[in-house]
Design a protein around this motif. Structure first.
Motif, PDB file in Angstrom:
ATOM      1  N   HIS A  29       0.886  -1.470   0.047  1.00  0.00           N
ATOM      2  CA  HIS A  29       0.109   0.047  -0.121  1.00  0.00           C
ATOM      3  C   HIS A  29       0.822   1.129  -0.066  1.00  0.00           C
ATOM      4  CE1 HIS A  29      -2.580   3.134   2.199  1.00  0.00           C
ATOM      5  NE2 HIS A  29      -3.255   2.680   1.225  1.00  0.00           N
ATOM      6  N   LEU A  30       1.983   1.089   0.731  1.00  0.00           N
ATOM      7  CA  LEU A  30       2.797   2.543   0.827  1.00  0.00           C
ATOM      8  C   LEU A  30       3.615   2.666  -0.660  1.00  0.00           C
ATOM      9  CD1 LEU A  30       6.231   3.111   1.286  1.00  0.00           C
ATOM     10  CD2 LEU A  30       4.350   4.666   2.318  1.00  0.00           C
ATOM     11  N   ILE A  31       3.785   1.563  -1.337  1.00  0.00           N
ATOM     12  CA  ILE A  31       4.400   1.620  -2.694  1.00  0.00           C
ATOM     13  C   ILE A  31       3.401   2.394  -3.582  1.00  0.00           C
ATOM     14  CG2 ILE A  31       5.041   0.217  -4.816  1.00  0.00           C
ATOM     15  CD1 ILE A  31       6.272  -1.602  -2.583  1.00  0.00           C
ATOM     16  N   GLY A  32       2.146   1.867  -3.443  1.00  0.00           N
ATOM     17  CA  GLY A  32       0.892   2.396  -4.224  1.00  0.00           C
ATOM     18  C   GLY A  32       0.787   3.814  -3.955  1.00  0.00           C
ATOM     19  N   LEU A  33       1.182   4.286  -2.880  1.00  0.00           N
ATOM     20  CA  LEU A  33       0.971   5.771  -2.596  1.00  0.00           C
ATOM     21  C   LEU A  33       2.026   6.881  -2.955  1.00  0.00           C
ATOM     22  CD1 LEU A  33      -0.055   5.633   1.053  1.00  0.00           C
ATOM     23  CD2 LEU A  33      -1.408   6.571  -0.625  1.00  0.00           C
ATOM     24  N   LEU A  34       3.163   6.024  -3.598  1.00  0.00           N
ATOM     25  CA  LEU A  34       4.411   6.906  -3.755  1.00  0.00           C
ATOM     26  C   LEU A  34       4.065   7.722  -5.049  1.00  0.00           C
ATOM     27  CD1 LEU A  34       7.220   4.152  -3.561  1.00  0.00           C
ATOM     28  CD2 LEU A  34       6.265   6.029  -1.879  1.00  0.00           C
ATOM     29  N   PRO A  35       4.595   9.076  -5.172  1.00  0.00           N
ATOM     30  CA  PRO A  35       4.313   9.755  -6.283  1.00  0.00           C
ATOM     31  C   PRO A  35       4.625   9.304  -7.701  1.00  0.00           C
ATOM     32  CG  PRO A  35       5.092  11.164  -4.408  1.00  0.00           C
ATOM     33  CD  PRO A  35       5.178   9.748  -4.122  1.00  0.00           C
ATOM     34  N   ASP A  36       5.559   8.473  -7.533  1.00  0.00           N
ATOM     35  CA  ASP A  36       6.213   7.669  -8.521  1.00  0.00           C
ATOM     36  C   ASP A  36       5.361   6.746  -9.207  1.00  0.00           C
ATOM     37  OD1 ASP A  36       9.231   9.090  -8.955  1.00  0.00           O
ATOM     38  OD2 ASP A  36       9.200   8.241  -7.321  1.00  0.00           O
TER      39      ASP A  36
END
Length: 615
Positions: free
Chosen positions: A535-542
Motif C-alpha cells: 500500500h505504501l508503494i502504491g501511495l508513492l508519487p512515482d
C-alpha cells in the motif's frame, strides 16, 4: 536535388547505396547551410518531410570521421522503431548500434563501445546521473520531438537532460527535430543552434471540420462536402467515405475505452457495407495476435476487431501487439485504426485521412475536460497523407454543429501553434532536478549549479531572476530532509541518501516516504506487513495510479482491513493523500503480480491492462 550535388562524397556514396538519389527540401536546406560537416541546428518541418534523414546525414558525416552519436526520443516505441531502422542501415557500414531504454539504476558503461546509441530522455537523464566516462566521447546528439519540452509532466526532465548533457560535453553537436515549433528562434537560442523552418510536406494537407448536425465537411479552402449518413456515427461515416476509394483512416479518440468501442463500430460498418479487404491476410493477423503470450481478454478483443478490418491502438496494449497492428496497417491489411493521441507522438504511421473524434480530452493539470491545443491537433493531423500513395492528406475534426465546425476550423487550421514553454518552474519538478544536479557536481558551488541552469530553456525564457527564486525553497527542502548538506567553502554535497535517490531515479518525496516507512515496517504485525508495504508503494508519487471501479470497491475495502498504515495519513504530503484508496487497489495488483497471477486474470479483476502492467 541530387545527393552528389550537395553532400560530401563519402556521405553521398552511402546514401546512394541506400537507394536515395534525391534530397527532400529540409535535407537540402541543411546541406545548403553547410550543416552537414559542422554546426548545431533546430529543424522544424512537417511529419514525413524527411527530418530524420536530415539529422542522419549530419550524424553520418561525424560517424565517418570517428564520431559517436546519441539519438534521443521521448517514447520507447519510437526508440524501437529507430533502432530497427538504424541497425539495418549502419551495421553493414561497420558501425555498432545499441538501444538503451531499461534499468534506470545503471551507468551503462558498456554503451561506450557503441557508435550509435538510441535512448529515451529519461534513460539518458539516469545515465548522466551516474556520470559514465563515455559521455565526453559523444560528438553528436540528436534530440527528436523536442516539442515534448512543453509537456508539463515530462518537459522538465527533457529540458534538464539536454542542459546537463551540454554542460558535461560543451562541444557536442546539437541537432533538434520537431514538426511543431512556433518559437523556433527561442528554442534555437537555448541550444545555441541555427534555426531552420521548412514548411514543405511530401503530401499536401487539407484540413476540415465535420458538422454532425448538418452532415457536411467544411474545408479550410471554403469548400463543403456532404457526407452520406450511413451509420449516424460521424467518425464511422467519414471512415466509410475514405476506405471506399482505397484509403486508410486513423481515428483519434480521447480515451482508451472509446478507442476500443470505436474499432468495433468501424469493423461492423465495414462488414455491413461490404467494404472489400484482404480477409485471408486479416485471418492471419488474427492468428498472430492470438498467438501472443500471455493471452488476455484485451488481445482477444483486438483480434476480434481485426477480423473485421479495423483495430484499436493504445498504451494498454502490450508492445508486441501494438507493433503487430502498426505493421498490418502499413501493409494495408487493416483499413482503419482507432487510437488514442499517443499514436501521434512520433510513430511513423501515415494514413490518407485522420479523423479527430473529439476536440476535447481530460486534462489532468486542470482536472476537467479541455480543448486540445493547436500543437496537439497538428501532431495528429500530421499523420494524414501517405507519401507515394495519396495525392492529398485530409485531417477532419468532428463538431456538433455548423457553428462549432466553423470555430474549430478557424482555431485549428488558421490558428497559431502554441510556443514551446518551459515547465521547469514547477517547484516539485525543480527540486527533483536540483538534487540530481548537486549529486552530479558534488561538492557543488553556487556557480556550478547556476552554470547548468543557465543552459535551460527556462533561463532563456524567464531570465536569471525567476530561476534564482526557485533555488532557495528547493534547496531548503533538500537540506532539511537530509538529501544535501552544506560543507566548507559554502559548497553543497549530496549525502548517501541523496545520491541513491538520484541514481534510483525516484522523486525525493517517494524516497522520504520509503525511508520513514522502513523505520516502522518491522514493528507492524507480520500478518499485515506485506499488504501495508505494498500500500505504501502504491501511495508513492512515482507510482502508476489507477482508479477504483465501483465493482472493485468491496474487494478493495476488504484488503484495506489488512493494511496498517506505515505512515499516518496526517503525516503524508497533501498530494499523496488523494490517492489513498486507489493505492489499496494498487497493493492488490502488486500482490497478484508477485504471486504470479496470470496477466489475463489481473486485467479481468482489476482493469489494469498488460501495457500498463509492464511499463
Amino acid at each position: 536535388m541530387s545527393v552528389r550535388d550537395l553532400l560530401p562524397p563519402e556521405v553521398a556514396d552511402i546514401l546512394t547505396e541506400w537507394g536515395i538519389s534525391k534530397l527532400f527540401p529540409p535535407q537540402v536546406e541543411v546541406a545548403r547551410r553547410g550543416l552537414v560537416r559542422k554546426g548545431n541546428f533546430v529543424l522544424a518541418s512537417p511529419t514525413a518531410s524527411g527530418k530524420t534523414l536530415a539529422a542522419e546525414i549530419a550524424a553520418l558525416y561525424d560517424l565517418l570521421h570517428e564520431g559517436k552519436c546519441v539519438y534521443v526520443v521521448p517514447l520507447r516505441a519510437i526508440a524501437s522503431e529507430k533502432y530497427e531502422s538504424f541497425r539495418a542501415r549502419y551495421e553493414p557500414l561497420g558501425f555498432s548500434v545499441r538501444m538503451s531504454v531499461g534499468d534506470y539504476d545503471s551507468s551503462e558503461e558498456p554503451l561506450g563501445r557503441h557508435d550509435v546509441i538510441i535512448t529515451t530522455y529519461e534513460k539518458l537523464d539516469s545515465i548522466i546521473r551516474h556520470d559514465p566516462a563515455w559521455l565526453s566521447e559523444l560528438t553528436t546528439a540528436v534530440f527528436d520531438e523536442i516539442h515534448f519540452a512543453h509537456d508539463s509532466e515530462r518537459g522538465p526532465t527533457i529540458e534538464m537532460t539536454v542542459a546537463k548533457l551540454i554542460d558535461s560535453n560543451p562541444d557536442i553537436r546539437r541537432i533538434a527535430l520537431s514538426a511543431t515549433v512556433a518559437n523556433l528562434e527561442e528554442v534555437s537560442a537555448w541550444l545555441e543552434a541555427e534555426p531552420i523552418s521548412v514548411p514543405w510536406r511530401p503530401v499536401p494537407l487539407r484540413v476540415g471540420a465535420y458538422s454532425r448536425s448538418g452532415g457536411v465537411i467544411l474545408w479550410e479552402d471554403g469548400g463543403e462536402e456532404k457526407i452520406p449518413r450511413r451509420t449516424g456515427m460521424p467518425e464511422v461515416d467519414l471512415t466509410l467515405r475514405s476506405v471506399r476509394d482505397g484509403g486508410q483512416v486513423l481515428i483519434f479518440y480521447p480515451t482508451r475505452r472509446s478507442a476500443v468501442a470505436g474499432a468495433f463500430k468501424v469493423a461492423r460498418a465495414l462488414s455491413a457495407h461490404t467494404i472489400g479487404f484482404d480477409r485471408d491476410a486479416a485471418r492471419e493477423l488474427v492468428e498472430s495476435i492470438l498467438s501472443l503470450e500471455p493471452r488476455t481478454r484485451l488481445l482477444e478483443k483486438l483480434a476480434e476487431a481485426c477480423r473485421g478490418g479495423a483495430a484499436f491502438h493504445h498504451a494498454g496494449l502490450p508492445y508486441r501487439a501494438r507493433r503487430t497492428v502498426e505493421e498490418a496497417f502499413r501493409r494495408g491489411v487493416l483499413l482503419a485504426i482507432a487510437a488514442t493521441p499517443t499514436l501521434a507522438a512520433g510513430v511513423n504511421l501515415p494514413a490518407r485521412v485522420v479523423v479527430i473524434k473529439s476536440h476535447k480530452r481530460y486534462d489532468r493539470t486542470k482536472g476537467r475536460q479541455a480543448p486540445i491545443t493547436v500543437m496537439e491537433f497538428h501532431q495528429m493531423a500530421g499523420r494524414a497523407g501517405r507519401p507515394g500513395f495519396d495525392e492529398v492528406g485530409e485531417a477532419i475534426v468532428v463538431a456538433s454543429s455548423r457553428k462549432d465546425a466553423e470555430e474549430l476550423l478557424r482555431e485549428y487550421s488558421a490558428g497559431k501553434i502554441e510556443p514551446i514553454v518551459s515547465k521547469l518552474d514547477d517547484p516539485h519538478k525543480f527540486r527533483t532536478h536540483l538534487l540530481s544536479l548537486i549529486v552530479l557536481k558534488s561538492p557543488a558551488s553556487a556557480r556550478d549549479v547556476s552554470t547548468v541552469l543557465e543552459r535551460t530553456l527556462l533561463y532563456i525564457q524567464a531570465g536569471e531572476e525567476v530561476v534564482s527564486r526557485l533555488i532557495p525553497p528547493a534547496l531548503d527542502f533538500l537540506v532539511r530532509e537530509g538529501f544535501v548538506r552544506e560543507v566548507s567553502g559554502g559548497r553543497l554535497a549530496a549525502t548517501m541518501f541523496g545520491i541513491r535517490t538520484a541514481q534510483l531515479y525516484v522523486d525525493p518525496v517517494s524516497a522520504l516516504m520509503m525511508a520513514k516507512a522502513s523505520e516502522r515496517l518491522l514493528s507492524v504485525d507480520e500478518k499485515v506487513r506485506d499488504a501495508s508495504a505494498l500500500h505504501l508503494i502504491g501511495l508513492l508519487p512515482d507510482m502508476y495510479k489507477t482508479p477504483v471501479r465501483s465493482r472493485e470497491s468491496p474487494e478493495v475495502e476488504e484488503l484495506l482491513e489488512e493494511i496498517e498504515p506505515l505512515i499516518p495519513p496526517e503525516e503524508l504530503p497533501l498530494e499523496v493523500t488523494f490517492s489513498w484508496f486507489s493505492a489499496v487497489k494498487m497493493a492488490a495488483v502488486l500482490r497478484a503480480r508477485i504471486e504470479e497471477a496470470p496477466e489475463a486474470l489481473i486485467e479481468e479483476t482489476y482493469g489494469v491492462e498488460p501495457g500498463d502492467l509492464r511499463s
